[in-house]
Design a protein around this motif. Structure first.
Motif, mmCIF file in Angstrom:
data_model
loop_
_atom_site.group_PDB
_atom_site.id
_atom_site.type_symbol
_atom_site.label_atom_id
_atom_site.label_comp_id
_atom_site.label_asym_id
_atom_site.label_seq_id
_atom_site.Cartn_x
_atom_site.Cartn_y
_atom_site.Cartn_z
ATOM 1 N N GLY A 309 0.801 -1.215 0.000
ATOM 2 C CA GLY A 309 0.000 0.000 0.000
ATOM 3 C C GLY A 309 0.838 1.270 0.000
ATOM 4 N N ILE A 310 0.140 2.385 -0.064
ATOM 5 C CA ILE A 310 0.757 3.709 -0.094
ATOM 6 C C ILE A 310 0.218 4.496 1.088
ATOM 7 C CG2 ILE A 310 0.986 5.851 -1.436
ATOM 8 C CD1 ILE A 310 0.538 4.178 -3.946
ATOM 9 N N PRO A 311 1.052 5.237 1.805
ATOM 10 C CA PRO A 311 0.543 6.057 2.909
ATOM 11 C C PRO A 311 -0.574 6.990 2.438
ATOM 12 C CG PRO A 311 2.944 5.997 2.944
ATOM 13 C CD PRO A 311 2.514 5.317 1.677
ATOM 14 N N GLU A 312 -1.599 7.140 3.264
ATOM 15 C CA GLU A 312 -2.767 7.929 2.875
ATOM 16 C C GLU A 312 -2.392 9.345 2.460
ATOM 17 O OE1 GLU A 312 -5.883 7.015 2.484
ATOM 18 O OE2 GLU A 312 -5.443 4.936 3.023
ATOM 19 N N VAL A 318 0.765 10.520 -6.057
ATOM 20 C CA VAL A 318 1.469 9.463 -6.788
ATOM 21 C C VAL A 318 1.520 9.715 -8.293
ATOM 22 C CG1 VAL A 318 1.005 7.674 -5.077
ATOM 23 C CG2 VAL A 318 -0.639 8.068 -6.920
ATOM 24 N N PHE A 319 0.597 10.545 -8.807
ATOM 25 C CA PHE A 319 0.591 10.815 -10.240
ATOM 26 C C PHE A 319 1.307 12.110 -10.604
ATOM 27 C CE2 PHE A 319 -3.265 8.238 -9.485
ATOM 28 C CZ PHE A 319 -2.936 7.143 -10.269
ATOM 29 N N LEU A 345 8.302 9.297 -13.440
ATOM 30 C CA LEU A 345 7.545 9.731 -14.607
ATOM 31 C C LEU A 345 6.472 8.741 -15.034
ATOM 32 C CD1 LEU A 345 10.476 11.065 -16.834
ATOM 33 C CD2 LEU A 345 9.194 12.267 -15.073
ATOM 34 N N GLY A 346 6.610 7.479 -14.672
ATOM 35 C CA GLY A 346 5.736 6.436 -15.203
ATOM 36 C C GLY A 346 4.267 6.681 -14.943
ATOM 37 N N LEU A 347 3.885 6.951 -13.686
ATOM 38 C CA LEU A 347 2.474 7.156 -13.377
ATOM 39 C C LEU A 347 1.970 8.488 -13.891
ATOM 40 C CD1 LEU A 347 2.180 5.646 -9.782
ATOM 41 C CD2 LEU A 347 1.621 4.606 -11.982
ATOM 42 N N ALA A 348 2.847 9.479 -13.973
ATOM 43 C CA ALA A 348 2.449 10.758 -14.573
ATOM 44 C C ALA A 348 2.107 10.555 -16.044
ATOM 45 C CB ALA A 348 3.570 11.784 -14.418
#
Length: 382
Positions: A309-312, A318-319, A345-348
């Protein structure tokens, strides 16, 4: 009153009003750059003088008693003074409001806000204060967005500089070893140099792709795409990378989903999401890639991992281009053989491709991992 008398009275009143009005307009013209209070007093004085002069002219012809004329002039004088005092009070109130709004506008320019829509009893000024307050909020949001973009740009430069330095240093060291004849296994060095060059090429491709997205120059070549074929090909391409990390990469979902999309760009987006999951999933975990249909008709491409998971507080970032948490979740899988360190850059790029298709990408924490959903309309430009 006969018609002739009425016409005479109206003519006298009109003549007096025109004379006083002309003098009032001349005074306003002379005070055009003067105080607002003075201009309001001139208007009030011209109004009172117009009424009084016309009435006095008619009364002088009608009244037989000098006493009656004196009484009329006294009443007119009192009314005129009261009117001028009220005009002066109103003018001072407007001048205070003007000073307040000037200070408020200056504070907005400095990035501050001292506006209070409830300060004014006037409906118009309250509405103006509300509009200025809303403008101040929009400017604040714009400044914050600009600051985030600038911070993102600095992060991109920092990460790219960091990620370029490592492969360049490796290539230089291996080239020097080959040049000096010190390489124990030249063939292996050649393979490693080729891998590092591919890695650098992938970073450059990512930067170029992101620049096209941000500049609005990303052009889609729309065609009818089978999601099953596109996603199965992507999963097959990345299966060796997942296998090398002892990951179980699976594809699930409907087989008959079709939509209008750019197959190459959509494959890039799905590949980035899958590669992001591969990079962060622990060994012996499962990554599920699926395609389903939303209730509103949109197609949903989902990638679910077990990466913890990712911290709230980080879900909203993340993008962002260039942003990375403690370890990068934004690795790009393209042009790198699936082994790029990435530069945030990937999620952007995924978000840019989704928006180019009039869709969106979301992320949520599920169980012991994350779920990335890419929602796409069947006809993005329809």
């Amino acid at each position: 009153m006969t018609a002739s008398v009425f016409a005479a009275v109206a003519g006298i009143a009109l003549g007096c009003a025109l004379v006083v009005g002309a003098l009032g307009l001349l005074a306003l013209r002379l005070l055009s750059r003067g105080s607002l209070v003075a201009q309001i007093v001139v208007v009030a004085f011209a109004t009172v003088a117009s009424v009084v002069s016309g009435t006095a002219a008619v009364a002088s012809l009608m009244y037989l008693s000098a006493h009656d004329l004196i009484v009329f002039y006294a009443v007119a004088a009192v009314a005129g003074v009261v009117s001028l005092v009220m005009a002066s009070v109103l003018g001072r109130s407007l001048a205070r409001d003007n000073k307040y709004f000037r200070a408020a506008a200056a504070s907005i320019g400095r990035g501050e806000s001292v506006l209070s829509p409830d300060r004014h009893t006037s409906l118009e000024f309250a509405a103006l204060a509300g509009e200025l307050a809303a403008t101040a909020d929009r400017l604040t949001e714009s400044r914050e967005r600009e600051e985030r973009v600038e911070a993102s740009r600095r992060e991109i430069v920092a990460w790219i500089s960091h990620d370029l330095r490592t492969p360049l240093a490796g290539i230089r060291a291996m080239a020097e070893a080959l040049e000096d004849g010190m390489a124990p296994d030249p063939e292996r060095y050649y393979v490693q140099i080729r891998g590092q060059v591919d890695r650098l090429s992938g970073m450059v491709d990512d930067l170029f792709e992101l620049s096209k997205i941000h500049s609005g120059a990303l052009q889609l070549s729309l065609e009818r795409v089978s999601l099953y074929d596109l996603m199965s090909d992507t999963v097959a391409d990345l299966a060796p990378v997942a296998l090398a990390k002892s990951l179980d990469l699976r594809f699930e979902g409907e087989r008959g989903l079709m939509l209008q999309a750019d197959a190459r760009q959509l494959a890039r987006a799905v590949g980035n999401l899958v590669m992001n999951a591969i990079q962060h999933s622990p060994a012996d975990s499962v990554i599920v890639v699926s395609a389903t249909r939303h209730v509103d008709g949109r197609a949903i491409i989902s990638v679910v991992d077990a990466a913890g998971g990712i911290p709230e507080q980080d879900l909203g970032r993340v993008f962002e281009a260039g942003w990375r948490a403690s370890e990068p979740r934004t690795v790009s899988a393209w042009g790198t053989g699936g082994r790029s360190g990435g530069a945030g850059l990937g999620l952007a790029i995924v978000q840019g491709i989704a928006e180019a298709h009039h869709g969106l990408v979301t992320v949520t924490n599920v169980g012991n991992g994350c779920r990335f959903d890419l929602l796409l309309p069947q006809h993005p430009l329809g």
